[in-house]
Motif scaffolding. Structure first.
Motif, PDB file in Angstrom:
ATOM      1  N   GLU A  63      -2.830  -1.585 -29.804  1.00 21.96           N
ATOM      2  CA  GLU A  63      -2.360  -2.423 -30.822  1.00 21.96           C
ATOM      3  C   GLU A  63      -1.025  -1.870 -31.221  1.00 21.96           C
ATOM      4  O   GLU A  63      -0.092  -2.880 -31.158  1.00 21.96           O
ATOM      5  CB  GLU A  63      -3.281  -2.756 -31.966  1.00 21.96           C
ATOM      6  CG  GLU A  63      -2.739  -3.956 -32.959  1.00 21.96           C
ATOM      7  CD  GLU A  63      -3.616  -3.974 -34.118  1.00 21.96           C
ATOM      8  OE1 GLU A  63      -4.523  -3.455 -34.329  1.00 21.96           O
ATOM      9  OE2 GLU A  63      -3.330  -4.971 -34.840  1.00 21.96           O
ATOM     10  N   GLN A  64      -1.129  -0.720 -31.865  1.00 25.76           N
ATOM     11  CA  GLN A  64       0.178  -0.159 -31.986  1.00 25.76           C
ATOM     12  C   GLN A  64       1.296  -0.304 -30.866  1.00 25.76           C
ATOM     13  O   GLN A  64       2.665  -0.664 -31.057  1.00 25.76           O
ATOM     14  CB  GLN A  64       0.064   1.126 -32.559  1.00 25.76           C
ATOM     15  CG  GLN A  64       1.112   1.775 -33.526  1.00 25.76           C
ATOM     16  CD  GLN A  64       1.294   3.279 -33.599  1.00 25.76           C
ATOM     17  OE1 GLN A  64      -0.232   3.627 -33.774  1.00 25.76           O
ATOM     18  NE2 GLN A  64       2.337   3.937 -34.013  1.00 25.76           N
ATOM     19  N   VAL A  98     -11.484  -2.501 -21.018  1.00 28.11           N
ATOM     20  CA  VAL A  98     -10.298  -2.989 -21.205  1.00 28.11           C
ATOM     21  C   VAL A  98     -10.094  -4.478 -21.280  1.00 28.11           C
ATOM     22  O   VAL A  98      -9.080  -4.894 -22.339  1.00 28.11           O
ATOM     23  CB  VAL A  98      -9.239  -2.331 -19.820  1.00 28.11           C
ATOM     24  CG1 VAL A  98      -7.955  -2.997 -19.939  1.00 28.11           C
ATOM     25  CG2 VAL A  98      -9.388  -0.909 -19.841  1.00 28.11           C
ATOM     26  N   MET A  99     -10.654  -5.245 -20.812  1.00 26.44           N
ATOM     27  CA  MET A  99     -10.757  -6.614 -20.863  1.00 26.44           C
ATOM     28  C   MET A  99     -10.673  -7.254 -22.510  1.00 26.44           C
ATOM     29  O   MET A  99     -10.044  -7.912 -22.947  1.00 26.44           O
ATOM     30  CB  MET A  99     -11.545  -7.693 -20.128  1.00 26.44           C
ATOM     31  CG  MET A  99     -11.203  -7.763 -18.767  1.00 26.44           C
ATOM     32  SD  MET A  99      -9.750  -8.665 -18.655  1.00 26.44           S
ATOM     33  CE  MET A  99      -9.124  -8.752 -16.967  1.00 26.44           C
ATOM     34  N   PRO A 100     -11.442  -6.666 -23.057  1.00 27.55           N
ATOM     35  CA  PRO A 100     -11.597  -6.854 -24.786  1.00 27.55           C
ATOM     36  C   PRO A 100     -10.193  -6.585 -25.354  1.00 27.55           C
ATOM     37  O   PRO A 100      -9.626  -7.284 -26.334  1.00 27.55           O
ATOM     38  CB  PRO A 100     -12.564  -6.119 -25.400  1.00 27.55           C
ATOM     39  CG  PRO A 100     -13.522  -5.827 -24.217  1.00 27.55           C
ATOM     40  CD  PRO A 100     -12.697  -5.582 -23.110  1.00 27.55           C
ATOM     41  N   ILE A 101      -9.587  -5.740 -24.916  1.00 22.67           N
ATOM     42  CA  ILE A 101      -8.204  -5.422 -25.401  1.00 22.67           C
ATOM     43  C   ILE A 101      -7.154  -6.332 -24.987  1.00 22.67           C
ATOM     44  O   ILE A 101      -6.447  -6.460 -25.596  1.00 22.67           O
ATOM     45  CB  ILE A 101      -7.567  -3.933 -24.744  1.00 22.67           C
ATOM     46  CG1 ILE A 101      -8.665  -2.901 -25.446  1.00 22.67           C
ATOM     47  CG2 ILE A 101      -6.246  -3.389 -25.312  1.00 22.67           C
ATOM     48  CD1 ILE A 101      -8.578  -2.466 -26.989  1.00 22.67           C
ATOM     49  N   CYS A 102      -7.314  -6.732 -23.717  1.00 22.98           N
ATOM     50  CA  CYS A 102      -6.323  -7.756 -23.095  1.00 22.98           C
ATOM     51  C   CYS A 102      -6.660  -9.159 -24.036  1.00 22.98           C
ATOM     52  O   CYS A 102      -5.691  -9.660 -24.426  1.00 22.98           O
ATOM     53  CB  CYS A 102      -6.701  -8.200 -21.659  1.00 22.98           C
ATOM     54  SG  CYS A 102      -6.646  -6.830 -20.412  1.00 22.98           S
ATOM     55  N   ALA A 158      -5.111  -8.842 -27.424  1.00 16.53           N
ATOM     56  CA  ALA A 158      -3.611  -8.646 -26.957  1.00 16.53           C
ATOM     57  C   ALA A 158      -3.132 -10.116 -27.136  1.00 16.53           C
ATOM     58  O   ALA A 158      -2.208 -10.681 -27.774  1.00 16.53           O
ATOM     59  CB  ALA A 158      -3.329  -8.043 -25.968  1.00 16.53           C
ATOM     60  N   VAL A 159      -3.879 -11.065 -26.336  1.00 20.35           N
ATOM     61  CA  VAL A 159      -3.526 -12.469 -26.335  1.00 20.35           C
ATOM     62  C   VAL A 159      -3.867 -13.081 -27.563  1.00 20.35           C
ATOM     63  O   VAL A 159      -2.903 -13.812 -28.026  1.00 20.35           O
ATOM     64  CB  VAL A 159      -4.473 -13.014 -25.223  1.00 20.35           C
ATOM     65  CG1 VAL A 159      -4.068 -14.644 -25.173  1.00 20.35           C
ATOM     66  CG2 VAL A 159      -4.045 -12.675 -23.886  1.00 20.35           C
ATOM     67  N   HIS A 160      -5.007 -12.995 -28.267  1.00 21.70           N
ATOM     68  CA  HIS A 160      -5.230 -13.642 -29.321  1.00 21.70           C
ATOM     69  C   HIS A 160      -4.827 -13.302 -30.566  1.00 21.70           C
ATOM     70  O   HIS A 160      -4.422 -14.274 -31.643  1.00 21.70           O
ATOM     71  CB  HIS A 160      -6.879 -14.053 -29.387  1.00 21.70           C
ATOM     72  CG  HIS A 160      -7.613 -14.624 -28.148  1.00 21.70           C
ATOM     73  ND1 HIS A 160      -6.998 -15.706 -27.664  1.00 21.70           N
ATOM     74  CD2 HIS A 160      -8.619 -14.201 -27.354  1.00 21.70           C
ATOM     75  CE1 HIS A 160      -7.911 -16.003 -26.610  1.00 21.70           C
ATOM     76  NE2 HIS A 160      -8.679 -15.251 -26.370  1.00 21.70           N
ATOM     77  N   GLU A 161      -4.688 -11.844 -30.758  1.00 19.05           N
ATOM     78  CA  GLU A 161      -4.286 -11.578 -32.125  1.00 19.05           C
ATOM     79  C   GLU A 161      -2.924 -10.861 -32.060  1.00 19.05           C
ATOM     80  O   GLU A 161      -2.292 -10.870 -33.119  1.00 19.05           O
ATOM     81  CB  GLU A 161      -5.252 -10.487 -32.571  1.00 19.05           C
ATOM     82  CG  GLU A 161      -6.767 -11.025 -32.818  1.00 19.05           C
ATOM     83  CD  GLU A 161      -7.567  -9.672 -32.868  1.00 19.05           C
ATOM     84  OE1 GLU A 161      -7.347  -8.903 -33.770  1.00 19.05           O
ATOM     85  OE2 GLU A 161      -9.074 -10.202 -32.719  1.00 19.05           O
TER      86      GLU A 161
END
Ligand code: LLP
Length: 435
Positions: free
Chosen positions: A191-192, A229-233, A236-239
């Protein structure tokens, strides 16, 4: 003859009635007569077959997949030309790899620059050359990319390298995706990293990269990587406001070095990974981004064969027999460094029956310079040619001038023709940098 061994040689490998090995319809004994040994022979048909196999398999599964060959596995001008002809992309790690690829006519737009400590010069060269993507490996790297891009007044297309915390079940020296790795951002830093990248005016954040390790025999760790990794993707998109356009899954798929190694099934690997990407994207409500994969070893490993000439033969009191060849750890550090296991055949006498266990020793001044321990070989004599298959990846690029030895020549073969693509080093080459 042990015909099974041919399955790990290049796809064009054949044995003639005279017992001689040929590759690309070029007789090995004639190659050795012309170019000497140690010699690395690459079969163009195997190289092209693997490029096409990967591209076709992925194209069947997903609409936008770039196959980026990992140049660290092997790079030379001739290979760069071949890869450009085959329409591949390319993962590079240094100015040297960039220079070789550009000299071979490879389009920098399809390159990805990696590195956990890229220099300012490297970043400058890459951005000036028009390298397509820079893979940011940490916060300092991100800042450097932005600063260099600012100085050049260019926008850098960036992927953030994440360490997905997956165990790939491979040699501990070649795992990279563990949480405490020297590579990439840990997942909790994503996130950072995204927020910083988005705030940087000369960075265009396209997405993420990860690479979990090398010589991975199973598909499960790759699937696990997608799951991690997909939950991070999605976040990244939604939040976090990232316009996710690309996800680079790295390389790592294995090749067979021995007949015992389960022969890799690339189709299984491609299908498993693509299915998981589709599944995760649907579950997490994101569009499927463009995908990049970075196979190195599996694209070039099988295509390359190392050739050596037998020299001194020594029997020890305990009965062990050392067959010394004219190469060794200087052209292939992998047995000494990773305890990598290879097979060998007698290229000028393939029909001979293995009769005795021997160790094939290199000629470097190290006890660890044994290319192959305890392998059953036919009766060997001085002048025989030893062929070591599955030598196309990470031998030539990791070669050194240890003991003041020159690095070997490289030949490409195809349809009965041999082409010298890199000449053997000379003593003059070794002296060139001396003041
Ligand atoms: N992408 C990245 C970011 C990498 O670091 C590597 C390999 C690859 C792709 C390609 O991985 P491959 O498909 O070749 O497994 N010298 C070791 C292997 C080191 C691999 C380094 N990174 C060996 O000889 O086994």
């Amino acid at each position: 003859m042990n015909t099974k061994i041919l399955s790990i040689f290049p796809i064009t490998a054949k044995v003639g009635d005279d017992g001689c090995l040929s590759i690309g319809d070029v007789d090995i004994t004639s190659l050795v007569a012309q170019y000497g040994t140690p010699l690395y022979v690459y079969d163009e048909n195997t190289l092209r077959y693997m490029c096409q196999e990967y591209q076709n398999l992925f194209a069947k599964e997903l609409p936008d997949v770039a196959v980026a060959f990992a140049g660290k596995a092997f790079m030379c001008k001739a290979l760069a030309t071949l890869l450009e002809e085959e329409g591949l992309s390319l993962d590079i790690i240094s100015q040297g790899e960039l220079a070789m690829a550009v000299a071979g006519g490879f389009n920098p737009k399809r390159m990805y620059l990696h590195g956990n400590n890229k220099t300012i010069d490297e970043l400058t060269d890459a951005l000036l050359a028009g390298v397509g993507y820079i893979v940011a490996d940490g916060f300092d790297d991100l800042q450097n990319i932005n600063d260099v891009a600012a100085a050049l007044n260019k926008k850098a297309s960036v992927l953030l390298r994440l360490t997905p915390n997956v165990d790939p079940h491979t040699h501990r020296f070649i795992i990279t995706g563990q949480a405490d790795s020297k590579f990439g951002f840990a997942l909790h830093m994503a996130e950072q990293a995204c927020c910083q990248a988005l705030a940087m005016p000369y960075i265009d954040l396209h997405g993420f990269h990860c690479h979990i390790g090398s010589q991975i025999m199973e598909t499960e760790p790759f699937v696990q990587t997608v799951q991690n990794v997909m939950p991070i993707c999605a976040k990244a998109v939604h939040e976090w406001g990232v316009n996710l356009r690309r996800f680079n899954l790295g390389g790592g798929y294995a090749i067979a070095y021995n007949e015992q190694d389960k022969l890799p099934n690339y189709k299984e690997y491609v299908t498993a990974v693509c299915d998981e990407i589709k599944k995760q994207c649907q579950l997490l409500h994101i569009n499927i981004p463009a995908i990049t994969i970075e196979p190195g070893r599996s694209l070039v490993g099988r295509a390359g064969v190392a050739l050596y000439t037998v020299g001194n033969i020594k029997e020890r009191q305990n009965g062990s027999l050392y067959i010394a060849v004219d190469g060794g750890m200087g052209d292939n550090i992998r047995p000494a460094m990773y305890e990598a296991k290879y097979l060998a055949a007698v290229a000028n006498n393939m029909l001979a029956v293995p009769s005795r266990e021997v160790s094939i020793a290199g000629r470097f001044c190290e006890s660890s310079d044994i290319l192959i321990h305890n392998i059953k070989m036919p009766l060997l004599k001085r002048g025989d040619i030893i062929a070591v298959p599955a030598s196309g990846a990470y031998s030539v690029p990791m070669a050194s001038n240890y003991n003041g030895m020159a690095r070997p020549a490289i030949v490409f073969v195809k349809d009965g023709h041999a082409k010298l693509v890199r000449r053997r080093e000379t003593i003059e080459d070794l002296l060139k940098c001396e003041i």
